[in-house]
Design an enzyme around this catalytic site. Structure first.
Site, PDB file in Angstrom:
ATOM      1  N   ARG A  82       0.831  -1.205   0.000  1.00 51.74           N
ATOM      2  CA  ARG A  82       0.000   0.000   0.000  1.00 51.74           C
ATOM      3  C   ARG A  82       0.864   1.253   0.000  1.00 51.74           C
ATOM      4  O   ARG A  82       1.799   1.375   0.773  1.00 51.74           O
ATOM      5  CB  ARG A  82      -0.919   0.019   1.219  1.00 51.74           C
ATOM      6  CG  ARG A  82      -1.767   1.273   1.272  1.00 51.74           C
ATOM      7  CD  ARG A  82      -2.895   1.148   2.248  1.00 51.74           C
ATOM      8  NE  ARG A  82      -3.599   2.422   2.379  1.00 51.74           N
ATOM      9  CZ  ARG A  82      -4.687   2.573   3.082  1.00 51.74           C
ATOM     10  NH1 ARG A  82      -5.222   1.543   3.707  1.00 51.74           N
ATOM     11  NH2 ARG A  82      -5.272   3.740   3.175  1.00 51.74           N
ATOM     12  N   ARG A  91      -7.469   1.446  -3.072  1.00 46.98           N
ATOM     13  CA  ARG A  91      -6.391   0.972  -2.213  1.00 46.98           C
ATOM     14  C   ARG A  91      -6.138  -0.515  -2.395  1.00 46.98           C
ATOM     15  O   ARG A  91      -7.054  -1.312  -2.550  1.00 46.98           O
ATOM     16  CB  ARG A  91      -6.661   1.313  -0.746  1.00 46.98           C
ATOM     17  CG  ARG A  91      -7.927   0.771  -0.215  1.00 46.98           C
ATOM     18  CD  ARG A  91      -8.899   1.777   0.392  1.00 46.98           C
ATOM     19  NE  ARG A  91      -8.651   3.177   0.314  1.00 46.98           N
ATOM     20  CZ  ARG A  91      -8.577   3.979   1.366  1.00 46.98           C
ATOM     21  NH1 ARG A  91      -8.725   3.520   2.568  1.00 46.98           N
ATOM     22  NH2 ARG A  91      -8.375   5.255   1.206  1.00 46.98           N
ATOM     23  N   ASP A  94      -6.568  -2.374   2.857  1.00 46.40           N
ATOM     24  CA  ASP A  94      -6.945  -1.495   3.960  1.00 46.40           C
ATOM     25  C   ASP A  94      -7.376  -2.409   5.101  1.00 46.40           C
ATOM     26  O   ASP A  94      -8.190  -3.310   4.895  1.00 46.40           O
ATOM     27  CB  ASP A  94      -8.118  -0.607   3.498  1.00 46.40           C
ATOM     28  CG  ASP A  94      -8.524   0.427   4.524  1.00 46.40           C
ATOM     29  OD1 ASP A  94      -7.661   0.897   5.292  1.00 46.40           O
ATOM     30  OD2 ASP A  94      -9.721   0.784   4.543  1.00 46.40           O
ATOM     31  N   ASP A  96      -8.853  -2.003   8.874  1.00 50.28           N
ATOM     32  CA  ASP A  96      -9.364  -1.041   9.851  1.00 50.28           C
ATOM     33  C   ASP A  96      -9.806  -1.738  11.136  1.00 50.28           C
ATOM     34  O   ASP A  96     -10.429  -2.801  11.090  1.00 50.28           O
ATOM     35  CB  ASP A  96     -10.556  -0.279   9.266  1.00 50.28           C
ATOM     36  CG  ASP A  96     -10.145   0.678   8.162  1.00 50.28           C
ATOM     37  OD1 ASP A  96      -8.967   1.081   8.127  1.00 50.28           O
ATOM     38  OD2 ASP A  96     -11.005   1.025   7.338  1.00 50.28           O
TER      39      ASP A  96
END
Ligand code: PH2
Ligand code: MG
Ligand code: MG
Length: 171
Positions: A82, A91, A94, A96
């Site tokens: 990334r 992206r 990711d 989270d």
């Protein structure tokens, strides 16, 4: 400590990026993967003119603090490739933090529970599959209740790569 994560990719070999992220997390000495959802194909939210995402959810057990977990996840994202990019934009990977135990955290680097997750079908639908009983400390609702309250999950579908790449008659 138990934490719930959302993973997403919409660039390159999306499913491989998700799998690489899972194996990097599972291989970390202070993270144990305790559940993973199926992979879902999801329409982009926020910035619409970008490719569809693959999203999934994971549950982990970890001794890392939320801040340390965040920095481990950032380094896994960087290792997978990334690059820093625009907010909401495409992206490669990711990862989270959606929930961390029952904690509520507001710092410059971290907001837990994730501030958007109650409205995001691409987070709630996969997460409800593995953690319907997990609680949102802000609303007191369970992930299952939040997912059931979504207006529309039509753009979040289990990912079936075979149907796209091979015709039904095998052609
Ligand atoms: N992530 C975003 C913005 N929009 N849309 C979908 N469908 N899936 C995502 O993971 C996603 C998004 C910012 O992180
Ligand atoms: Mg995100
Ligand atoms: Mg992120």
């Amino acid at each position: 400590m138990r934490a719930h994560l959302s993973l997403g990719s919409n660039v390159g070999d999306r499913a491989s990026h998700l799998k690489d992220a899972l194996s990097a997390m599972g291989g970390h000495p202070h993270i144990a993967l305790t559940a993973v959802s199926r992979i879902y194909q999801t329409a982009p939210v926020g910035k619409l003119d970008q490719p569809d995402f693959l999203n999934m959810a994971a549950e982990i057990e970890t001794e890392l603090t939320p801040e340390d977990l965040l920095s481990v996840l950032k380094s896994i994202e960087a290792r997978i490739g990334r690059q820093p990019a625009e907010r909401w934009g495409p992206r490669l990977i990711d990862i989270d933090i959606i929930l961390y135990e029952n904690e509520r955290i507001q710092s410059d680097s971290l907001s837990v529970p994730h501030p958007e997750f109650r409205r995001r079908a691409f987070v709630l639908v996969p997460l409800a599959e593995i953690a319907a009983e997990a609680h949102d400390p802000e609303t007191g609702q369970s992930v299952g209740q939040l997912a059931a309250g979504l207006a529309d999950c039509g753009d979040v579908k289990p990912y079936e790569p075979g149907l796209k790449e091979v015709g039904r008659d095998g052609s």
